[in-house]
Design a protein around this motif. Structure first.
Motif, PDB file in Angstrom:
ATOM      1  N   ALA A  69       0.825  -1.201   0.000  1.00 48.67           N
ATOM      2  CA  ALA A  69       0.000   0.000   0.000  1.00 48.67           C
ATOM      3  C   ALA A  69       0.862   1.255   0.000  1.00 48.67           C
ATOM      4  CB  ALA A  69      -0.922  -0.020   1.210  1.00 48.67           C
ATOM      5  N   LEU A  70       1.957   1.238   0.767  1.00 52.13           N
ATOM      6  CA  LEU A  70       2.858   2.393   0.809  1.00 52.13           C
ATOM      7  C   LEU A  70       3.525   2.608  -0.541  1.00 52.13           C
ATOM      8  CD1 LEU A  70       4.150   4.623   2.502  1.00 52.13           C
ATOM      9  CD2 LEU A  70       5.905   2.959   3.216  1.00 52.13           C
ATOM     10  N   THR A  71       3.895   1.473  -1.136  1.00 53.76           N
ATOM     11  CA  THR A  71       4.534   1.581  -2.446  1.00 53.76           C
ATOM     12  C   THR A  71       3.568   2.195  -3.459  1.00 53.76           C
ATOM     13  OG1 THR A  71       5.938  -0.307  -1.957  1.00 53.76           O
ATOM     14  CG2 THR A  71       5.667   0.279  -4.284  1.00 53.76           C
ATOM     15  N   ARG A  72       2.320   1.701  -3.426  1.00 54.00           N
ATOM     16  CA  ARG A  72       1.333   2.248  -4.346  1.00 54.00           C
ATOM     17  C   ARG A  72       1.073   3.724  -4.053  1.00 54.00           C
ATOM     18  NH1 ARG A  72      -1.176  -2.672  -3.102  1.00 54.00           N
ATOM     19  NH2 ARG A  72      -2.591  -1.585  -1.671  1.00 54.00           N
ATOM     20  N   HIS A  73       1.041   4.053  -2.780  1.00 49.80           N
ATOM     21  CA  HIS A  73       0.773   5.436  -2.402  1.00 49.80           C
ATOM     22  C   HIS A  73       1.900   6.352  -2.903  1.00 49.80           C
ATOM     23  CE1 HIS A  73      -0.990   8.640   0.024  1.00 49.80           C
ATOM     24  NE2 HIS A  73       0.264   8.920   0.467  1.00 49.80           N
ATOM     25  N   MET A  74       3.144   5.940  -2.631  1.00 52.61           N
ATOM     26  CA  MET A  74       4.277   6.767  -3.036  1.00 52.61           C
ATOM     27  C   MET A  74       4.384   6.836  -4.550  1.00 52.61           C
ATOM     28  SD  MET A  74       5.456   8.018  -0.304  1.00 52.61           S
ATOM     29  CE  MET A  74       6.928   8.732  -1.002  1.00 52.61           C
TER      30      MET A  74
ATOM     31  N   VAL B 108       8.984  -7.250   5.972  1.00 52.98           N
ATOM     32  CA  VAL B 108       8.882  -7.366   4.521  1.00 52.98           C
ATOM     33  C   VAL B 108       9.740  -6.246   3.902  1.00 52.98           C
ATOM     34  CG1 VAL B 108       6.886  -5.862   4.278  1.00 52.98           C
ATOM     35  CG2 VAL B 108       7.274  -7.655   2.588  1.00 52.98           C
ATOM     36  N   GLY B 109      10.302  -6.485   2.735  1.00 58.46           N
ATOM     37  CA  GLY B 109      11.123  -5.483   2.056  1.00 58.46           C
ATOM     38  C   GLY B 109      10.268  -4.417   1.374  1.00 58.46           C
ATOM     39  N   LEU B 110      10.842  -3.192   1.244  1.00 60.71           N
ATOM     40  CA  LEU B 110      10.126  -2.068   0.650  1.00 60.71           C
ATOM     41  C   LEU B 110      11.104  -1.282  -0.237  1.00 60.71           C
ATOM     42  CD1 LEU B 110       7.665  -0.169   0.419  1.00 60.71           C
ATOM     43  CD2 LEU B 110       8.524   1.034   2.460  1.00 60.71           C
ATOM     44  N   THR B 111      10.737  -1.063  -1.493  1.00 58.36           N
ATOM     45  CA  THR B 111      11.567  -0.288  -2.422  1.00 58.36           C
ATOM     46  C   THR B 111      10.766   0.901  -2.909  1.00 58.36           C
ATOM     47  OG1 THR B 111      12.704  -2.291  -3.142  1.00 58.36           O
ATOM     48  CG2 THR B 111      12.870  -0.335  -4.557  1.00 58.36           C
ATOM     49  N   LEU B 112      11.300   2.094  -2.598  1.00 54.84           N
ATOM     50  CA  LEU B 112      10.660   3.322  -3.036  1.00 54.84           C
ATOM     51  C   LEU B 112      11.327   3.810  -4.319  1.00 54.84           C
ATOM     52  CD1 LEU B 112      10.324   5.210   0.380  1.00 54.84           C
ATOM     53  CD2 LEU B 112       8.610   3.883  -0.829  1.00 54.84           C
ATOM     54  N   THR B 113      10.536   4.338  -5.205  1.00 55.55           N
ATOM     55  CA  THR B 113      11.078   4.804  -6.477  1.00 55.55           C
ATOM     56  C   THR B 113      12.057   5.939  -6.228  1.00 55.55           C
ATOM     57  OG1 THR B 113       9.010   4.234  -7.559  1.00 55.55           O
ATOM     58  CG2 THR B 113      10.469   5.743  -8.730  1.00 55.55           C
TER      59      THR B 113
ATOM     60  N   GLU C  90       5.592  11.530   7.117  1.00 54.08           N
ATOM     61  CA  GLU C  90       4.195  11.921   7.290  1.00 54.08           C
ATOM     62  C   GLU C  90       3.278  11.022   6.499  1.00 54.08           C
ATOM     63  OE1 GLU C  90       1.301  15.813   6.662  1.00 54.08           O
ATOM     64  OE2 GLU C  90       3.437  15.922   6.148  1.00 54.08           O
ATOM     65  N   HIS C  91       3.720  10.680   5.275  1.00 57.05           N
ATOM     66  CA  HIS C  91       2.904   9.772   4.458  1.00 57.05           C
ATOM     67  C   HIS C  91       2.803   8.403   5.111  1.00 57.05           C
ATOM     68  CE1 HIS C  91       2.135  12.139   0.773  1.00 57.05           C
ATOM     69  NE2 HIS C  91       3.275  12.804   1.123  1.00 57.05           N
TER      70      HIS C  91
ATOM     71  N   ASN D  89       4.109   9.577  -9.591  1.00 54.38           N
ATOM     72  CA  ASN D  89       3.553   9.627 -10.954  1.00 54.38           C
ATOM     73  C   ASN D  89       2.884  10.979 -11.200  1.00 54.38           C
ATOM     74  OD1 ASN D  89       4.427   7.058 -11.593  1.00 54.38           O
ATOM     75  ND2 ASN D  89       2.512   6.088 -10.871  1.00 54.38           N
ATOM     76  N   GLU D  90       2.171  11.459 -10.185  1.00 51.03           N
ATOM     77  CA  GLU D  90       1.563  12.785 -10.317  1.00 51.03           C
ATOM     78  C   GLU D  90       2.634  13.855 -10.533  1.00 51.03           C
ATOM     79  OE1 GLU D  90      -1.532  13.801 -10.456  1.00 51.03           O
ATOM     80  OE2 GLU D  90      -2.418  11.796 -10.211  1.00 51.03           O
ATOM     81  N   PHE D  91       3.734  13.706  -9.820  1.00 53.14           N
ATOM     82  CA  PHE D  91       4.838  14.661  -9.979  1.00 53.14           C
ATOM     83  C   PHE D  91       5.434  14.579 -11.392  1.00 53.14           C
ATOM     84  CE2 PHE D  91       9.337  15.906  -9.301  1.00 53.14           C
ATOM     85  CZ  PHE D  91       9.131  17.195  -8.874  1.00 53.14           C
ATOM     86  N   SER D  92       5.540  13.325 -11.903  1.00 53.67           N
ATOM     87  CA  SER D  92       6.086  13.160 -13.265  1.00 53.67           C
ATOM     88  C   SER D  92       5.144  13.768 -14.305  1.00 53.67           C
ATOM     89  CB  SER D  92       6.312  11.679 -13.556  1.00 53.67           C
ATOM     90  OG  SER D  92       7.247  11.150 -12.675  1.00 53.67           O
ATOM     91  N   VAL D  93       3.848  13.634 -14.105  1.00 51.01           N
ATOM     92  CA  VAL D  93       2.867  14.214 -15.032  1.00 51.01           C
ATOM     93  C   VAL D  93       3.002  15.732 -15.035  1.00 51.01           C
ATOM     94  CG1 VAL D  93       0.425  14.546 -15.443  1.00 51.01           C
ATOM     95  CG2 VAL D  93       1.290  12.277 -14.856  1.00 51.01           C
ATOM     96  N   LEU D  94       3.191  16.321 -13.811  1.00 48.73           N
ATOM     97  CA  LEU D  94       3.362  17.770 -13.727  1.00 48.73           C
ATOM     98  C   LEU D  94       4.626  18.217 -14.456  1.00 48.73           C
ATOM     99  CD1 LEU D  94       2.522  20.531 -12.587  1.00 48.73           C
ATOM    100  CD2 LEU D  94       3.750  19.948 -10.467  1.00 48.73           C
ATOM    101  N   ALA D  95       5.661  17.422 -14.241  1.00 49.27           N
ATOM    102  CA  ALA D  95       6.920  17.771 -14.918  1.00 49.27           C
ATOM    103  C   ALA D  95       6.763  17.679 -16.438  1.00 49.27           C
ATOM    104  CB  ALA D  95       8.039  16.858 -14.421  1.00 49.27           C
TER     105      ALA D  95
END
Length: 749
Positions: free
Chosen positions: A71-76, A232-237, A191-192, A81-87
């Motif tokens: 869920a965190l991965t999807r959230h981040m 569990v492992g977590l990889t953030l973009t 915070e997220h 992705n929103e930031f990439s769209v803005l860029a």
């Protein structure tokens, strides 16, 4: 039969009833071991359930941690992705001024991009524009990570980095190799994560974020060692290296009524209940054992009591020496026989055997031979019994035989056979003893006669047979009962007269035939009944002897006679001698001499004027004591006379060994004088013997002139009888003595 004692009395039963039951030490040890085993099993199950619950919790936490990481991965990724769209949109129309930039940013604020700030940087990474920014603030230059740039890696992300992660998206205007500008933003990852955790995780679940490279905590707290965890492992973009998400639950999150705790509590409850149950079972078993033991003891006691009751019943109804039924059992048997017959159709007779010399046997040979003789007599009587007869021993010398199959004549014949059997020689302990018996026979001639009256008739007949010399078998007759009743009435009235001081003394003068003077008076006790009948002295004395009042009567006669004689002395007309009769029973009192002497001194009568008349019983019984008493009296001056001489076991030894100075011939030898030659010879012999021994002779009961003439002829000087003077009261005697003028001259000499 020996009397056994019971083993359990009332106090023992009360102590058993009040005694608290305490379990045995071995039972307590067994109960403790069982409870300990249950506790061990409880702890084992508790640990197993707790371990299983921990593993299950870890598995659940691992699943939830993976779900949270996804869920965190999807959230981040959604934000990035929103930031990439803005860029990408800005890249199409690159702003030339800060106001343009600001306008573009404001135009895109409607997008849900959760960045703390946005900035625009040159290709050299110099920040040109920053939003939001105050007027006093200037563009800054700070390091940021470039998304999509392979050279930009986050080597170490600490807590500060999570709260202030600067990332940028390259913007290309000419070629795709070198970015001309950077659209950047500052993202608060912590915070997220916290926001997502508050929505996704439970309150008792905690989240910890580690760096995969060195295990450094970059978010959250270090979980306790005993806490259940899920990793569990977590990889953030754009972030490298990977993070490890650890999800753990706080110790407070474990419910008190969890399965392990329920097992633990249940085990404790089961242990307590099992211990109490086993304790109560042990108490119950002990109570049952004690109850059974008490029941057994009570049963034994009941059996023993029955034995004792049987023994007591046997003792109460049997003679302890011969084991024959006693008087009580005989009366019950007679009454039972009477009730059974219901009429006089069967003859009922009692034969009472009185062993009349058994006391002499006991005095002569001792109680052992006495008992052996009685046992032998009992066996002899039992051998004579037919099957339907009944034999009992009612007293020390009485045996009673009940026969229901004999007529009166047959019963009398059988009684004679019994007498012959009993009076055979007995050999006991080397001693030959010849018992003698007197037998009384009684019949139940009246159908209404009770048992005790029939037995009383048999005793009366036996007593009458004992008084006879030759006729030793006596059948009861009503005249015997009437005679006994009359005798009892006389005894009762005489006893009452003695105790109530209703007797009186009469005096009969003794006359000297030569001088015709009164030379003495004899004190005679008299009593007149309500009908006016004068009771003779012999009857009064015999009754007093039989009823044990002779001592009292004798003391009264002595004192009263001396009192009257003292009065005669005062009047100056007392004869020279006062004769007082003393019974042989009075000599059983060792103080008799002192009593007589004290009475003489009290009434101030000269001792030489007192004469004591003795019966021959005094010379037969207790010779040594009686001889001492008589010598004490004679030493004081009192004279002695033998009364009724010749009627008993007369012996010249009396005259030889005792200080006797007067002999009184009994009236039985005087009554038929001078006609009876035998009486005449006896009187001549007594008078002749007395003259030779120097004794004074007094003839009693002289009532006729012929008797007086004959006595004077054979040498008897003194007489006493109605021919001269009858017995008279003291007042009559006083008048007579005062009128007897020849005597007045020496009455006080």
């Amino acid at each position: 039969m020996p009397l056994q004692r019971t083993t359990l009395n009332i106090d023992d039963r009360l102590s058993i009833a009040k005694r608290p039951f305490r379990p045995r030490g071995r039972a307590i040890l067994v109960i403790a071991l069982i409870c300990f085993a249950i506790l061990i099993a409880t702890f084992s199950l508790f640990n197993t359930a707790q371990e299983q619950q921990r593993l299950r919790t870890e598995q659940l936490l691992s699943v939830e941690a993976k779900s949270f990481a996804d869920a965190l991965t999807r959230h981040m990724n959604a934000h990035l992705n929103e930031f990439s769209v803005l860029a990408s949109e800005i890249e199409k129309n690159i702003p030339s001024t800060y106001s343009t930039w600001q306008a573009l940013v404001l135009a895109h604020q409607g997008n849900d991009v959760h960045f703390q700030a946005l900035f625009w940087a040159e290709s050299d990474r110099t920040i040109r524009w920053h939003y939001p920014q105050n007027d006093s603030e200037k563009p800054e230059q700070f390091p940021f990570d470039v998304l999509g740039d392979g050279n930009a890696q986050l080597l170490r992300m600490d807590v500060e980095s999570l709260h202030d992660w600067h990332i940028a998206h390259p913007i290309y205007t000419q070629n795709r190799n070198t970015p001309n500008y950077y659209l950047g933003g500052t993202l608060d990852i912590a915070e997220h994560i916290s926001h997502l955790a508050s929505d996704y995780l439970d309150t008792f679940q905690k989240l910890t974020l580690y760096a995969a490279s060195d295990g450094h905590v970059v978010f959250g707290d270090i979980p306790p060692n005993e806490a259940a965890t899920g990793q569990v492992g977590l990889t953030l973009t754009g972030a490298s290296p990977e993070f490890i998400v650890t999800l753990w639950s706080t110790p407070d999150s474990e419910h008190f009524l969890s399965l392990p705790m329920l097992i633990y509590i249940s085990g404790l409850v089961v242990t307590i209940l099992v211990g109490i149950a086993l304790y109560l079972i042990e108490i119950n078993l002990m109570a049952r054992k004690a109850e059974q033991a008490t029941i057994t003891r009570l049963q034994n006691e009941i059996a023993q009591r029955k034995d004792v009751e049987n023994q007591l019943h046997f003792i109460a109804n049997h003679d302890p020496l011969t084991y024959l039924p006693n008087r009580h059992a005989l009366l019950n048997h007679i009454q039972h026989t009477i009730n059974k017959t219901l009429s006089a159709t069967r003859t009922l007779s009692l034969i009472c055997i009185d062993i009349d010399n058994i006391k002499e046997i006991n005095d002569l040979h001792g109680y052992r031979i006495h008992d052996d003789v009685l046992t032998t007599v009992a066996k002899r009587l039992q051998n004579l019994l037919p099957p339907q007869a009944y034999l009992a021993r009612t007293s020390d010398e009485h045996f009673v035989m009940l026969r229901t199959d004999l007529s009166p004549l047959e019963a009398e014949v059988h009684a004679k056979q019994v007498r012959l059997t009993v009076e055979k020689e007995c050999h006991a302990q080397g001693v030959t003893v010849l018992p003698s018996c007197a037998i009384g026979v009684a019949y139940r001639y009246d159908t209404s006669m009770p048992a005790h009256e029939l037995l009383r008739h048999a005793d009366t007949a036996a007593h009458r047979a004992r008084q006879l010399v030759h006729h030793r078998v006596v059948v009861f007759q009503m005249a015997m009962r009437d005679h006994l009743q009359q005798k009892r009435d006389i005894e009762y009235t005489i006893r009452k007269a003695i105790q109530g001081n209703e007797l009186m003394l009469h005096f009969q003068p003794q006359v000297d035939l030569k001088t015709q003077r009164i030379v003495g008076i004899e004190a005679l006790v008299r009593w007149q009944d309500e009908g006016g009948t004068i009771i003779s002295p012999d009857t009064i004395v015999r009754t007093a002897e039989d009823t044990g009042l002779m001592q009292q009567l004798g003391n009264w006669i002595i004192n009263k006679a001396l009192e009257h004689y003292a009065m005669l002395l005062t009047e100056g007309c007392a004869p020279p001698m006062l004769a007082i009769n003393v019974s042989g029973h009075e000599f059983q009192d060792s103080f008799l001499a002192d009593t007589i002497l004290q009475a003489i001194e009290r009434h101030q009568v000269p001792a030489e004027r007192v004469q004591i008349e003795l019966t021959e019983q005094v010379f037969i019984e207790n010779l040594e004591q009686n001889q001492q008493t008589l010598h004490t009296l004679t030493e004081a001056g009192i004279s002695l006379a033998i009364d009724d001489f010749g009627t008993g076991y007369s012996s010249l030894a009396y005259l030889k060994h005792f200080p006797v100075d007067t002999v009184k011939i009994d009236r039985s030898f005087i009554d038929q004088l001078p006609e009876c030659k035998d009486d005449a010879v006896i009187c001549q012999a007594v008078i002749g013997m007395a003259d030779l021994l120097g004794l004074k002779v007094v003839a009693e009961g002289v009532e006729h002139q012929a008797q007086k003439d004959y006595l004077a002829q054979i040498g008897c000087r003194y007489i006493q009888g109605h021919l001269y003077y009858p017995a008279m009261g003291v007042d009559q005697l006083l008048t007579l003595l005062k009128q007897h003028t020849p005597y007045q001259r020496y009455s006080n000499s």
